[in-house]
Enzyme design. Structure first.
Site, PDB file in Angstrom:
ATOM      1  N   CYS A 193      -3.083  11.334  10.002  1.00  0.00           N
ATOM      2  CA  CYS A 193      -2.062  12.188   9.364  1.00  0.00           C
ATOM      3  C   CYS A 193      -2.295  13.681   9.628  1.00  0.00           C
ATOM      4  O   CYS A 193      -1.363  14.434   9.901  1.00  0.00           O
ATOM      5  CB  CYS A 193      -2.010  11.905   7.866  1.00  0.00           C
TER       6      CYS A 193
ATOM      7  N   GLY B 185       0.816  -1.222   0.000  1.00  0.00           N
ATOM      8  CA  GLY B 185       0.000   0.000   0.000  1.00  0.00           C
ATOM      9  C   GLY B 185       0.842   1.261   0.000  1.00  0.00           C
ATOM     10  O   GLY B 185       2.083   1.213   0.085  1.00  0.00           O
TER      11      GLY B 185
ATOM     12  N   SER C 279      -1.778 -10.428  -3.064  1.00  0.00           N
ATOM     13  CA  SER C 279      -0.446  -9.896  -3.395  1.00  0.00           C
ATOM     14  C   SER C 279       0.688 -10.884  -3.165  1.00  0.00           C
ATOM     15  O   SER C 279       1.858 -10.503  -3.318  1.00  0.00           O
ATOM     16  CB  SER C 279      -0.176  -8.649  -2.546  1.00  0.00           C
TER      17      SER C 279
ATOM     18  N   LYS D  99     -11.799  13.011  14.425  1.00  0.00           N
ATOM     19  CA  LYS D  99     -10.483  12.466  14.787  1.00  0.00           C
ATOM     20  C   LYS D  99      -9.518  13.590  15.135  1.00  0.00           C
ATOM     21  O   LYS D  99      -8.752  13.487  16.091  1.00  0.00           O
ATOM     22  CB  LYS D  99      -9.881  11.691  13.598  1.00  0.00           C
TER      23      LYS D  99
ATOM     24  N   HIS E  22      -0.395  17.139   2.887  1.00  0.00           N
ATOM     25  CA  HIS E  22      -1.591  17.775   3.455  1.00  0.00           C
ATOM     26  C   HIS E  22      -1.207  19.187   3.913  1.00  0.00           C
ATOM     27  O   HIS E  22      -0.135  19.392   4.492  1.00  0.00           O
ATOM     28  CB  HIS E  22      -2.104  17.015   4.680  1.00  0.00           C
TER      29      HIS E  22
HETATM   30  N1  LIG Z   1      -2.371   7.247   3.303  1.00  0.00           N
HETATM   31  C1  LIG Z   1      -2.132   7.977   4.386  1.00  0.00           C
HETATM   32  O1  LIG Z   1      -1.689   9.148   4.324  1.00  0.00           O
HETATM   33  C2  LIG Z   1      -2.410   7.408   5.745  1.00  0.00           C
HETATM   34  C3  LIG Z   1      -1.951   8.111   6.849  1.00  0.00           C
HETATM   35  C4  LIG Z   1      -2.178   7.600   8.106  1.00  0.00           C
HETATM   36  C5  LIG Z   1      -2.850   6.395   8.235  1.00  0.00           C
HETATM   37  N2  LIG Z   1      -3.303   5.721   7.134  1.00  0.00           N
HETATM   38  C6  LIG Z   1      -4.007   4.448   7.337  1.00  0.00           C
HETATM   39  O2  LIG Z   1      -3.182   3.377   6.905  1.00  0.00           O
HETATM   40  C7  LIG Z   1      -3.993   2.341   6.344  1.00  0.00           C
HETATM   41  C8  LIG Z   1      -3.525   2.020   4.929  1.00  0.00           C
HETATM   42  O3  LIG Z   1      -3.554   3.162   4.135  1.00  0.00           O
HETATM   43  P1  LIG Z   1      -2.903   3.189   2.680  1.00  0.00           P
HETATM   44  O4  LIG Z   1      -3.072   4.583   2.248  1.00  0.00           O
HETATM   45  O5  LIG Z   1      -1.559   2.575   2.655  1.00  0.00           O
HETATM   46  O6  LIG Z   1      -3.939   2.234   1.865  1.00  0.00           O
HETATM   47  P2  LIG Z   1      -3.693   1.430   0.523  1.00  0.00           P
HETATM   48  O7  LIG Z   1      -2.714   2.107  -0.358  1.00  0.00           O
HETATM   49  O8  LIG Z   1      -5.041   1.139  -0.020  1.00  0.00           O
HETATM   50  O9  LIG Z   1      -3.025   0.041   1.007  1.00  0.00           O
HETATM   51  C9  LIG Z   1      -3.709  -0.907   1.794  1.00  0.00           C
HETATM   52  C10 LIG Z   1      -2.755  -2.044   2.178  1.00  0.00           C
HETATM   53  O10 LIG Z   1      -3.458  -2.938   3.050  1.00  0.00           O
HETATM   54  C11 LIG Z   1      -3.372  -4.247   2.504  1.00  0.00           C
HETATM   55  N3  LIG Z   1      -4.554  -5.027   2.826  1.00  0.00           N
HETATM   56  C12 LIG Z   1      -5.848  -4.776   2.523  1.00  0.00           C
HETATM   57  N4  LIG Z   1      -6.644  -5.777   2.960  1.00  0.00           N
HETATM   58  C13 LIG Z   1      -5.833  -6.673   3.548  1.00  0.00           C
HETATM   59  C14 LIG Z   1      -6.047  -7.930   4.191  1.00  0.00           C
HETATM   60  N5  LIG Z   1      -7.278  -8.473   4.310  1.00  0.00           N
HETATM   61  N6  LIG Z   1      -4.971  -8.596   4.696  1.00  0.00           N
HETATM   62  C15 LIG Z   1      -3.723  -8.081   4.574  1.00  0.00           C
HETATM   63  N7  LIG Z   1      -3.459  -6.903   3.984  1.00  0.00           N
HETATM   64  C16 LIG Z   1      -4.501  -6.204   3.477  1.00  0.00           C
HETATM   65  C17 LIG Z   1      -3.255  -4.034   1.010  1.00  0.00           C
HETATM   66  O11 LIG Z   1      -2.732  -5.205   0.437  1.00  0.00           O
HETATM   67  P3  LIG Z   1      -3.155  -5.667  -1.060  1.00  0.00           P
HETATM   68  O12 LIG Z   1      -2.328  -4.812  -1.988  1.00  0.00           O
HETATM   69  O13 LIG Z   1      -2.758  -7.086  -1.056  1.00  0.00           O
HETATM   70  O14 LIG Z   1      -4.629  -5.432  -1.199  1.00  0.00           O
HETATM   71  C18 LIG Z   1      -2.282  -2.855   0.999  1.00  0.00           C
HETATM   72  O15 LIG Z   1      -0.968  -3.320   1.217  1.00  0.00           O
HETATM   73  C19 LIG Z   1      -5.442   2.852   6.421  1.00  0.00           C
HETATM   74  O16 LIG Z   1      -6.030   2.343   7.605  1.00  0.00           O
HETATM   75  C20 LIG Z   1      -5.280   4.344   6.518  1.00  0.00           C
HETATM   76  O17 LIG Z   1      -6.347   4.962   7.171  1.00  0.00           O
HETATM   77  C21 LIG Z   1      -3.077   6.201   5.887  1.00  0.00           C
END
Ligand SMILES: NC(=O)c1ccc[n+]([C@@H]2O[C@H](COP(=O)([O-])OP(=O)(O)OC[C@H]3O[C@@H](n4cnc5c(N)ncnc54)[C@H](OP(=O)(O)O)[C@@H]3O)[C@@H](O)[C@H]2O)c1
Length: 342
Positions: free
Chosen positions: A131, A12, A40, A215, A243
Site C-alpha cells: 500500500c 478481511g 467463516s 518493500k 496512509h
Molecule cells: N490492509 C491493507 O491496507 C493491505 C494493503 C495491501 C495489502 N494487504 C495484504 O492483504 C492481506 C490481507 O490483509 P487484510 O488487512 O485484509 O487482513 P485481515 O483483515 O486480517 O483479513 C484476512 C483475510 O484472510 C482470510 N484468511 C486468513 N487465513 C485464511 C486461510 N487459511 N484460508 C482462507 N482465508 C484465510 C481471513 O478469513 P477469516 O475471517 O476466515 O479468518 C480474512 O478474510 C495481507 O497479506 C496484507 O498484507 C493489506
C-alpha cells in the site's frame, strides 16, 4: 461479456473493500464467490448495496470455471492457493507480499506500469504492490517522466487498517480502555498504538531496516525504475484508515515547483490540493473512502541540487489495495488480455 470472480479473504479489511469496489465500479461480473478460512463458512458479506454472499471455504473451493480471483488471505495462504487457482485456469490478482518480487510475476500499478501486465501469461499471477509503495509511485511517476528520480527519502504515517481488521479493533479498544482507566495489553502491535506512534512495521532485517521499508525500496525499483535509491522509515500511527507520507525527492535534472505542479495536476490518479493556508492540504481523515492519491505541501528542497518535497495521502484499503487490484482486472479486460470462460 461478464466474468466469474472469486474474492479470497472476503471477510478481511481488504476483501470487504474489494467486494465494495467491484460493485461500485460495475465490473462486469456474472457471479461473485466469497472465500475465506473454514472459520467463516456461512458468514454473510455484502456485495454492493443489495446483494449478500455466503462465505465458502477456500480450502475446498475448486477454481475451475472461475475467471479472476482477487486474493488477500495473507502471504502464506496465497503461497499455496494462488498457484492452485492459476493452474485451474484462473487469473490471480494477489494483494499479499508472496509473489511481488518474483521476476516472472508482474507487479502493477495501472497508472504507472500498465505495460507490465502483458507478462502475466506465464504464471497467471499478477501482484498488487504494498500500500505505501502504490501511493508513492503514483505521485512520483509524472515527476520521473520530467526529470528522472534519483533518490527518495520517505517517512510514512500508516494507519492501523494496514495491519487488518484485528488491528483496527485493537486501536478502538485500547483508546476506550485508556479513557475508562482499564489496563490494556498490546496484542497486534509490539507497543501501545492508542495515543502513540510505532516506528516498526513488519519484521526487522539484518541491516536494521524493517521489511516494510525494504518493500518500499525494492518495489519502487521494480515498478518505476531499477536505478532509483529509496530510504524509508515506516511508522504506524493511531489512525484507522489512510496512509500519509512525507516524501523528499532528488532528481537527475532540474525541475521547478511549477513544472511539478502542472505534471501532478494532469497525472492520472493524482489530486493536487495545495493551498498553502490553514487546512489547505489533505489529511488521512479526508482521504478515507476516496480513490485518489492526494499530493499537498509541494515545495522545492533547497538542500540538494534538484530537489522537491511533498506530502502524499491515500486510502490504503482502496488505492493501496482493493481499488488497485480491481483496476488491474479492468485493465486486463480493457486491453483484451482476458476473456470470460464458458
Ligand atoms: N490492509 C491493507 O491496507 C493491505 C494493503 C495491501 C495489502 N494487504 C495484504 O492483504 C492481506 C490481507 O490483509 P487484510 O488487512 O485484509 O487482513 P485481515 O483483515 O486480517 O483479513 C484476512 C483475510 O484472510 C482470510 N484468511 C486468513 N487465513 C485464511 C486461510 N487459511 N484460508 C482462507 N482465508 C484465510 C481471513 O478469513 P477469516 O475471517 O476466515 O479468518 C480474512 O478474510 C495481507 O497479506 C496484507 O498484507 C493489506
Amino acid at each position: 461479456m461478464a466474468y466469474r470472480v472469486a474474492v479470497v479473504g472476503a471477510t478481511g479489511a481488504v476483501g470487504r473493500e474489494i467486494l465494495k469496489t467491484l460493485a461500485e465500479r460495475d465490473f462486469p461480473v456474472r457471479e461473485v464467490v466469497a472465500l475465506a478460512s473454514g472459520r467463516s463458512v456461512g458468514i454473510e458479506v455484502s456485495f454492493g448495496e443489495k446483494s449478500v454472499l455466503k462465505v465458502q471455504a477456500l480450502e475446498r473451493f475448486d477454481f475451475k470455471g472461475t475467471d479472476i480471483a482477487l486474493f488477500s488471505p495473507g502471504a502464506s495462504v496465497s503461497a499455496v492457493h494462488a498457484p492452485r487457482a492459476a493452474a485451474a485456469g484462473c487469473v490471480v490478482i494477489d494483494n499479499t507480499s508472496q509473489f511481488r518480487m518474483e521476476p516472472d510475476v508482474p507487479l502493477v500499478v495501472p497508472e504507472v506500469n500498465p505495460q507490465a501486465l502483458k507478462r502475466f501469461e506465464k504464471r497467471r499471477i499478477i501482484a498488487n504492490p504494498n500500500c505505501s509503495t502504490i501511493q508513492m509511485v503514483v505521485a512520483l511517476k509524472p515527476l520521473h517522466d520530467i526529470a528522472r528520480v534519483k533518490r527518495v527519502v520517505v517517512a510514512t504515517y500508516q494507519s492501523v487498517s494496514g495491519a487488518g481488521k484485528e488491528a483496527m479493533d485493537e486501536l478502538f479498544n485500547q483508546t476506550r480502555s485508556i479513557f475508562v482507566n482499564d489496563p490494556t495489553v498490546p496484542e497486534q502491535f509490539p507497543k501501545p498504538i492508542a495515543f502513540n506512534c510505532i516506528p516498526h512495521i513488519d519484521r526487522f532485517l539484518d541491516d536494521g531496516a524493517t521489511k516494510e521499508e525494504w518493500k518500499m525500496a525494492a518495489e519502487t525499483r521494480k515498478i518505476l525504475d531499477p536505478d532509483i535509491a529509496v530510504i524509508a522509515t515506516c511508522v504506524r500511527v493511531p489512525v484507522f484508515i489512510g496512509h500519509a507520507e512525507a516524501v523528499h525527492v532528488e532528481f537527475e535534472s532540474p525541475i521547478t515547483e511549477e513544472q511539478a505542479e502542472e505534471a501532478l495536476r494532469d497525472a492520472p490518479g493524482v489530486q493536487l490540493v495545495d493551498k498553502r493556508e490553514d487546512g489547505g492540504y489533505v489529511t488521512q481523515v479526508d482521504a478515507a473512502g476516496e480513490d485518489a492519491v492526494y499530493v499537498s505541501r509541494l515545495r522545492q528542497d533547497p538542500t540538494v541540487p534538484h530537489g522537491l518535497a511533498f506530502w502524499c495521502v491515500a486510502d490504503n484499503l482502496r488505492k493501496g489495495a482493493a481499488l488497485n487490484a480491481v483496476q488491474i482486472a479492468e485493465a486486463l479486460h480493457e486491453q483484451g488480455l482476458i476473456q470470460p470462460r464458458r
